[in-house]
Design an enzyme around this catalytic site. Sequence first.
Site, mmCIF file in Angstrom:
data_model
loop_
_atom_site.group_PDB
_atom_site.id
_atom_site.type_symbol
_atom_site.label_atom_id
_atom_site.label_comp_id
_atom_site.label_asym_id
_atom_site.label_seq_id
_atom_site.Cartn_x
_atom_site.Cartn_y
_atom_site.Cartn_z
ATOM 1 N N MET A 30 -2.846 19.769 -2.274
ATOM 2 C CA MET A 30 -4.287 19.867 -2.501
ATOM 3 C C MET A 30 -4.981 18.576 -2.037
ATOM 4 S SD MET A 30 -4.822 22.234 -5.805
ATOM 5 C CE MET A 30 -4.498 21.003 -7.049
ATOM 6 N N ALA A 32 -5.807 14.430 -1.400
ATOM 7 C CA ALA A 32 -5.811 13.154 -2.137
ATOM 8 C C ALA A 32 -4.373 12.622 -2.127
ATOM 9 C CB ALA A 32 -6.352 13.308 -3.547
ATOM 10 N N HIS A 37 3.438 12.767 -2.055
ATOM 11 C CA HIS A 37 3.265 13.787 -1.008
ATOM 12 C C HIS A 37 3.984 13.348 0.275
ATOM 13 C CE1 HIS A 37 -0.643 14.455 -3.337
ATOM 14 N NE2 HIS A 37 -0.066 15.639 -3.404
ATOM 15 N N GLN A 61 -6.471 28.387 -8.943
ATOM 16 C CA GLN A 61 -5.475 27.866 -9.886
ATOM 17 C C GLN A 61 -6.084 26.915 -10.912
ATOM 18 O OE1 GLN A 61 -3.157 25.981 -6.624
ATOM 19 N NE2 GLN A 61 -2.801 24.333 -8.089
ATOM 20 N N ASP A 152 5.979 18.928 -10.577
ATOM 21 C CA ASP A 152 5.459 20.201 -11.087
ATOM 22 C C ASP A 152 6.647 21.156 -11.190
ATOM 23 O OD1 ASP A 152 2.398 19.694 -10.868
ATOM 24 O OD2 ASP A 152 3.237 18.980 -8.987
HETATM 25 P P1 AMP Z 1 -0.602 18.696 -5.322
HETATM 26 O O1 AMP Z 1 -1.372 18.151 -4.168
HETATM 27 O O2 AMP Z 1 -0.777 17.897 -6.573
HETATM 28 O O3 AMP Z 1 -0.782 20.172 -5.502
HETATM 29 O O4 AMP Z 1 0.916 18.493 -4.949
HETATM 30 C C1 AMP Z 1 1.460 18.994 -3.761
HETATM 31 C C2 AMP Z 1 2.950 18.869 -3.826
HETATM 32 O O5 AMP Z 1 3.313 17.499 -3.980
HETATM 33 C C3 AMP Z 1 3.554 19.630 -5.010
HETATM 34 O O6 AMP Z 1 4.768 20.227 -4.605
HETATM 35 C C4 AMP Z 1 3.805 18.525 -6.005
HETATM 36 O O7 AMP Z 1 4.846 18.807 -6.924
HETATM 37 C C5 AMP Z 1 4.182 17.387 -5.085
HETATM 38 N N1 AMP Z 1 3.989 16.104 -5.764
HETATM 39 C C6 AMP Z 1 2.880 15.702 -6.430
HETATM 40 N N2 AMP Z 1 3.083 14.495 -6.985
HETATM 41 C C7 AMP Z 1 4.351 14.130 -6.660
HETATM 42 C C8 AMP Z 1 5.154 12.992 -6.951
HETATM 43 N N3 AMP Z 1 4.704 11.986 -7.691
HETATM 44 N N4 AMP Z 1 6.411 12.950 -6.443
HETATM 45 C C9 AMP Z 1 6.890 13.984 -5.690
HETATM 46 N N5 AMP Z 1 6.182 15.085 -5.389
HETATM 47 C C10 AMP Z 1 4.926 15.171 -5.869
#
Ligand code: AMP
Length: 282
Positions: A30, A32, A37, A61, A152
């Site tokens: 998503m 940021a 990531h 979501q 997650d």
């Molecule tokens: P998000 O942008 O928060 O939806 O996250 C995108 C992906 O990055 C998802 O698969 C998250 O689980 C993963 N992610 C977010 N934060 C972390 C982190 N600190 N370490 C590893 N993967 C992450």
Amino acid sequence: MLIFNTQNELVSHLTSISNEATSIGFVPTMGALHEGHLSLLKEALLHNPVVVISIFVNPTQFNNADDLAKYPRTLEADVAKIKTVSDTIVVYAPSVDDIYEGKTVSEHFDFDGLEHQMEGQFRPGHFDGVGTIVKRLFEIVKPTNAYFGEKDFQQLQIVKKMVAKLKLPVKVIGCPIFREPNGLAMSSRNERLTTEERAEAAIIFKTLSEAKIRFHVQSAEEVTEFVTEIFQKTTPFELEYFTIADEETLLPCTTKNNTKKYRAFIAVFVNNVRLIDTISLN
Ligand code: AMP
């Protein structure tokens, strides 16, 4: 670096550079972006000649309109960070209309009960939104391998369940949690914390680590009491839930079974910012 805003452009590019035998690695996000990531992108680059990242704040979501409105949107900075990893990575940053084509609603999914635990209890409809967007993105990108963070963990298990139930032709790979030097799990929401809150948020991982040690000799109930007491004493942190659950079923642990793998899951509010974390207990 190539950035596509529409699925048509993305698909025609992917069709022009790959064939059925080309392995495509995919990292849905998503935006940021942070080092967490980027660690998923690095893992994807190790195993796939073509790597695609999506940057899309998925409205279906979010169960909280304020959280959706305040979610950071930083495409330019995200692209600069992706470039530091590799400028061969393909970026897909669609609009809501490109994904939902005028109907911004979730499909309903049955994830065999995984969706009713933890995040599912506190964020009604969240996992229908996650299932909807991940399925849609898989249809568009057609990845060979898709990389998700264990941060997650419930989402990772749910995506694996969806792929198995719908027999989708993609391998879902879980990647370790990337943390700040003080242990706080990296998250786009950390940007909304003040410097002091961000430093104090080290309490979350510190408590999880202590819970792990205690779980060797204490019951799930005793460990839960310990964690609850810690957060009763720690303002401005407010515990939403702490659960020790079976990694496979995500059902709460009542009595320990040596053949099972357990994990602790936590959600904490710091003022209005909601943070989650998890740790393996075996
Ligand atoms: P998000 O942008 O928060 O939806 O996250 C995108 C992906 O990055 C998802 O698969 C998250 O689980 C993963 N992610 C977010 N934060 C972390 C982190 N600190 N370490 C590893 N993967 C992450």
